[in-house]
Design a protein around this motif. Sequence first.
Motif, PDB file in Angstrom:
ATOM      1  N   ILE A 172       0.826  -1.207   0.000  1.00 44.38           N
ATOM      2  CA  ILE A 172       0.000   0.000   0.000  1.00 44.38           C
ATOM      3  C   ILE A 172       0.862   1.258   0.000  1.00 44.38           C
ATOM      4  O   ILE A 172       2.061   1.224   0.263  1.00 44.38           O
ATOM      5  N   SER A 173       0.197   2.391  -0.269  1.00 45.32           N
ATOM      6  CA  SER A 173       0.888   3.674  -0.272  1.00 45.32           C
ATOM      7  C   SER A 173       0.229   4.688   0.648  1.00 45.32           C
ATOM      8  O   SER A 173       0.737   5.798   0.809  1.00 45.32           O
ATOM      9  N   ALA A 174      -0.913   4.347   1.248  1.00 46.38           N
ATOM     10  CA  ALA A 174      -1.615   5.295   2.116  1.00 46.38           C
ATOM     11  C   ALA A 174      -2.472   4.541   3.120  1.00 46.38           C
ATOM     12  O   ALA A 174      -2.807   3.372   2.923  1.00 46.38           O
ATOM     13  N   THR A 175      -2.810   5.237   4.206  1.00 42.83           N
ATOM     14  CA  THR A 175      -3.737   4.681   5.197  1.00 42.83           C
ATOM     15  C   THR A 175      -4.983   5.560   5.259  1.00 42.83           C
ATOM     16  O   THR A 175      -4.891   6.769   5.021  1.00 42.83           O
ATOM     17  N   PRO A 176      -6.146   4.969   5.551  1.00 42.68           N
ATOM     18  CA  PRO A 176      -6.350   3.529   5.685  1.00 42.68           C
ATOM     19  C   PRO A 176      -6.490   2.864   4.323  1.00 42.68           C
ATOM     20  O   PRO A 176      -7.024   3.449   3.387  1.00 42.68           O
ATOM     21  N   THR A 177      -6.009   1.651   4.232  1.00 44.80           N
ATOM     22  CA  THR A 177      -6.245   0.797   3.071  1.00 44.80           C
ATOM     23  C   THR A 177      -6.811  -0.517   3.584  1.00 44.80           C
ATOM     24  O   THR A 177      -6.350  -1.040   4.598  1.00 44.80           O
ATOM     25  N   LEU A 178      -7.824  -1.010   2.901  1.00 43.22           N
ATOM     26  CA  LEU A 178      -8.482  -2.253   3.303  1.00 43.22           C
ATOM     27  C   LEU A 178      -8.120  -3.382   2.341  1.00 43.22           C
ATOM     28  O   LEU A 178      -7.819  -3.153   1.169  1.00 43.22           O
ATOM     29  N   PHE A 179      -8.183  -4.602   2.861  1.00 50.88           N
ATOM     30  CA  PHE A 179      -8.089  -5.797   2.032  1.00 50.88           C
ATOM     31  C   PHE A 179      -9.312  -6.651   2.352  1.00 50.88           C
ATOM     32  O   PHE A 179      -9.532  -7.038   3.505  1.00 50.88           O
TER      33      PHE A 179
END
Length: 215
Positions: A185-192
Amino acid sequence: MEKQKQKERKRWIFFCICFAAIAAVVIAVIFAPKPKPVAFDYQQLPMLGSADAPVKIVEFGDFKCPACRYFSQEIKPKLLQDYIDKGEVAFYFMNHTIIGPDSFAAAVAGQSVYHQNPKEFWKYYDAIYKNQGDERVAWATPSFLVELAKNAQLQVDYEKLMRDIENEAYANEVIAHNEKAEKLISATPTLFINGVKYVDFADYDKLKREIAKAG
């Protein structure tokens, strides 16, 4: 007359070339191999909901991240009501400490709470986002984090929590989270969602559609 026929043939050839090119692109898109879902060691992560839920969502977050705060207060409660409480989604958390050095301290505190009492982790999660300070200021100090735990009445050993933060007792775990995040990832938040990356965290309607696909 012959010139007209030549023009028509050229148009037909041009049309055929364009059609073939478009068809090739469409076929490539349809049959392109989809990326494999990312594997997570779910049993080692804080979990909200049932481990048997058909859909598993992992959030990569930073406790100092304003966008993560928005997600925690505006989106997660909807997930809780619509899916998690119904056993349809299990929700997990991983750290990605990208804002500042005290992001790391906040993450270590979270890991300490999780290891002392897994159920209390989510109280910590909610409390720290509710009391989040300016991302440009180093506010997540050991004393602040322990006082936060006390005010939230977390069922943990506060002295141990302080030692864990000061000694970075779970630094290896936070570093492992960060290393995985940096590859994905490159940023937060990121979901999976069941291992598939999802970045439109603020679009709840779209998130619901993705959950429906995954389920």
